[in-house]
Design an enzyme around this catalytic site. Structure first.
Site, PDB file in Angstrom:
ATOM      1  N   ASP A   1      46.581  30.109  45.163  1.00 45.52           N
ATOM      2  CA  ASP A   1      47.520  29.726  46.217  1.00 45.52           C
ATOM      3  C   ASP A   1      48.833  30.474  45.993  1.00 45.52           C
ATOM      4  O   ASP A   1      49.477  30.303  44.957  1.00 45.52           O
ATOM      5  CB  ASP A   1      47.745  28.199  46.135  1.00 45.52           C
ATOM      6  CG  ASP A   1      48.561  27.685  47.300  1.00 45.52           C
ATOM      7  OD1 ASP A   1      49.000  28.505  48.125  1.00 45.52           O
ATOM      8  OD2 ASP A   1      48.767  26.463  47.377  1.00 45.52           O
TER       9      ASP A   1
ATOM     10  N   ASP B   1      47.327  32.700  52.732  1.00 42.89           N
ATOM     11  CA  ASP B   1      47.887  32.635  51.378  1.00 42.89           C
ATOM     12  C   ASP B   1      47.039  31.827  50.406  1.00 42.89           C
ATOM     13  O   ASP B   1      47.517  31.440  49.344  1.00 42.89           O
ATOM     14  CB  ASP B   1      49.315  32.074  51.428  1.00 42.89           C
ATOM     15  CG  ASP B   1      49.372  30.680  52.016  1.00 42.89           C
ATOM     16  OD1 ASP B   1      48.369  30.243  52.599  1.00 42.89           O
ATOM     17  OD2 ASP B   1      50.423  30.020  51.903  1.00 42.89           O
ATOM     18  N   GLU B   2      45.782  31.562  50.763  1.00 45.63           N
ATOM     19  CA  GLU B   2      44.921  30.771  49.880  1.00 45.63           C
ATOM     20  C   GLU B   2      43.526  31.388  49.818  1.00 45.63           C
ATOM     21  O   GLU B   2      42.977  31.780  50.853  1.00 45.63           O
ATOM     22  CB  GLU B   2      44.792  29.335  50.397  1.00 45.63           C
ATOM     23  CG  GLU B   2      46.095  28.551  50.399  1.00 45.63           C
ATOM     24  CD  GLU B   2      45.957  27.241  51.149  1.00 45.63           C
ATOM     25  OE1 GLU B   2      46.281  26.196  50.575  1.00 45.63           O
ATOM     26  OE2 GLU B   2      45.506  27.267  52.310  1.00 45.63           O
TER      27      GLU B   2
END
Lengths: 414, 157
Positions: A14, A107-108
């Site tokens: 993350d 973003d993960e």
């Protein structure tokens, strides 16, 4: 060196305050500054640094409310084209150390962490730290990493050590004590409705959730809740999706860059959104059977309607005709519109659809669409566009309007 | 339009910092943040850094009152007026104003390289720098509630 041989380990990566970190990667002087990333309208903070968060500024806060809370804050306009570049670089780095990577969101990432120890020739916790440092040095973005036996546990582990932390959660006793005080809302997949149901049963922490009888959870939250129960017990039941499953719906739209009742401008937005929609349908290789249009008025009310198309299509002239037909029916002159959304459903892959023998698109339409695609691919998006979009010259003049978060393909979440 | 600019201290030569006593303008926005030097319009003697004829210098910023006859009052120059030749008698020369952050109506925003400006001259007077402005984009207007914005170097927001 995996301590549990023969069982898959799931990693979750993350990025920490991703949009701000992307800006810092190209403008290092933003390090340590209270930074806010603004929406394309310049009105709201869509992402913030930890320094800004510490001053009480939250995501979605209008800039005129944020400014008095932190007069020293610096604001930057969002740039999804740049964020996508770094997001994909991050995924590429993880692919070098993992045979299976799920591009979950911008973003993960979830990944198979079973080989992490062997790749880095180090114990798992140290290997996770090395991955974190490799991404930081090569991509320029700080990340937090969690490794466990299931997606749900890996995600909880990573969230618990943000920013720039690592946590490996394999020992059952350690897992139990970690989950004990963690609020139940922290579980990915537990929204406020589910949380309300759980709270009513005094299930307030993840520890309570895991300790509750599985059948009770299933009754409360259906099979989705039961899957989470298994996951929290270290039994991976939610697989990694290395390829995005086919979409059930494809839509395009959003804010109109300020309220408007200018009919020419509204019609131009309609055409722009149909062009973007056709582009997305082309990208996914699908045709749609139903189409709907929704307009949000300044009063907060929504107007709109849907229609079933005569046949499954992704042709611009046909979708535009459907959009105009609905628009003419639902829009009353003088209404001020703030948002417009176009949506398509009942999607099928193009090669799997029986084409009509009688109502074929004209050769001219097919050739126009082909040339438009070709030129825009070579010259740049919207290089060729409908003349009806001319009233939106200001929108097209701003290059950041040419790349939105929905234009980042392949991720599972919005 | 533009109430000030801020530039990283590391981007200003030490000799200019000494010469213009810029130490007093040094600020930091956070514990880990780099030092900046601010040039604000509201200061008693407003200055601006500007690249002119290949050299970075510190120049007087605009003209504060009508008593300073000869220079246009204010700190900004409309691009349209410049292009229409209104300022021709003051021998305008283009300058680049380096900046990392720009202030407008209390909002600090990030710029890539800086702003465009114009340097004006009069006989027996120190030259003045004005910030060049243009009609604000929708984004800028919403962010600052201003209908004019500085002309940015190598970008448009």
């Amino acid at each position: 060196m995996n301590i549990i041989l023969g069982r898959m380990l799931i990693g979750f990566l993350d990025a920490d305050c991703f949009y701000v970190s992307c800006e810092r990667a190209r403008l290092p002087h933003l390090m340590g500054q209270p930074v806010g990333v603004l929406s394309n309208q310049g009105a709201c903070v869509i992402a913030k640094s930890y320094e800004l968060k510490a001053r009480g500024i939250s995501t979605g806060m209008p800039i005129w409310k944020a400014r008095p809370l932190c007069p020293e804050a610096v604001f930057v306009k969002r740039d999804f084209a740049w964020y996508e570049i770094l997001s994909r670089r991050m995924a590429d780095e993880v692919r070098q150390v993992s045979p299976a990577v799920e591009y979950y969101s911008i973003d993960e990432l979830f990944f198979d962490a079973s080989w992490l120890s062997r790749t880095f020739e180090a114990p798992l916790s140290e290997a996770a730290m090395r991955l974190r440092e490799r991404i930081h040095s090569r991509v320029g973005v700080p990340v937090s990493v969690g490794v466990s036996r299931s997606r749900t546990l890996a995600k909880l582990a990573a969230k618990s050590v943000k920013p720039f932390g690592c946590r490996v959660l394999l020992d059952p006793e350690e897992t139990k004590s970690f989950l004990h005080d963690c609020p139940v809302e922290e579980i990915a997949g537990i929204g406020w409705r589910s949380a309300d149901k759980l709270h009513a049963r005094q299930i307030r922490t993840v520890g309570n959730f895991a300790a509750t009888d599985r059948h009770v959870i299933c009754k409360l939250l259906t099979k989705k809740g039961e899957a989470l129960w298994w996951e929290l017990h270290g039994e991976p039941v939610l697989p990694l999706d290395t390829i995005r499953p086919p979409h059930k719906m494809v839509g395009r739209g959003g804010s109109l860059s300020g309220p408007t009742r200018d009919i020419e401008r509204l019609r131009a937005w309609l055409v722009r959104n149909v062009e973007r929609l056709v582009e997305a349908l082309d990208r996914h290789g699908v045709v749609c059977e139903t189409f709907s249009l929704s307009l949000r008025l300044e009063s907060g009310h929504y107007i709109g309607d849907g229609t079933t198309l005569p046949e499954a299509t992704a042709q611009f002239p046909r979708l535009l005709a459907a959009a105009r037909d609905i628009f003419n029916r639902v829009y009353r002159s003088g209404d001020t519109v703030t948002h417009m959304h176009l949506n398509t459903e009942r999607l099928s892959f193009r090669h799997a659809v029986q084409q009509s023998l009688l109502d074929r698109p004209s050769a001219q339409d097919i050739e126009t669409a082909r040339l438009k695609r070709l030129i825009n691919k070579r010259v740049g998006r919207f290089a060729v566009r409908s003349g009806a979009t001319l009233p939106l010259h200001d929108i097209y003049a701003d290059p950041t309007n040419g790349h939105d978060i929905c234009d980042i393909y392949g991720k599972l979440c919005f | 339009m533009c109430d000030g600019v801020s530039l990283l201290r590391s981007e200003i030569p030490q000799r200019l910092i000494r010469q213009f006593k810029l130490e007093s303008r040094v600020v930091v926005r956070g514990e880990q943040a780099p030092e900046e030097i601010r040039f604000l319009r509201r200061e008693g003697r407003p200055w601006l850094p500007a690249w002119h004829a290949g050299q970075l210098g510190i120049h007087a910023w605009g003209c504060r009152s009508r008593q300073e006859q000869g220079f246009p009052p204010g700190a900004w120059c409309h691009r349209e007026h410049l292009e229409a030749g209104y300022w021709r008698h003051l021998q305008p020369e283009p300058v680049e104003i380096p900046a990392n952050y720009v202030l407008d109506r209390g909002i600090w925003y990030v710029v890539r390289d800086g702003l465009r400006g114009v340097l004006l001259r009069r006989p027996r007077d120190v030259p003045r720098v004005y910030v060049l402005t243009e009609a604000a984009s929708h984004y800028y207007h919403v962010m600052t509630r201003h209908d004019r914005m500085p002309v940015l170097l190598h970008e448009r927001i």
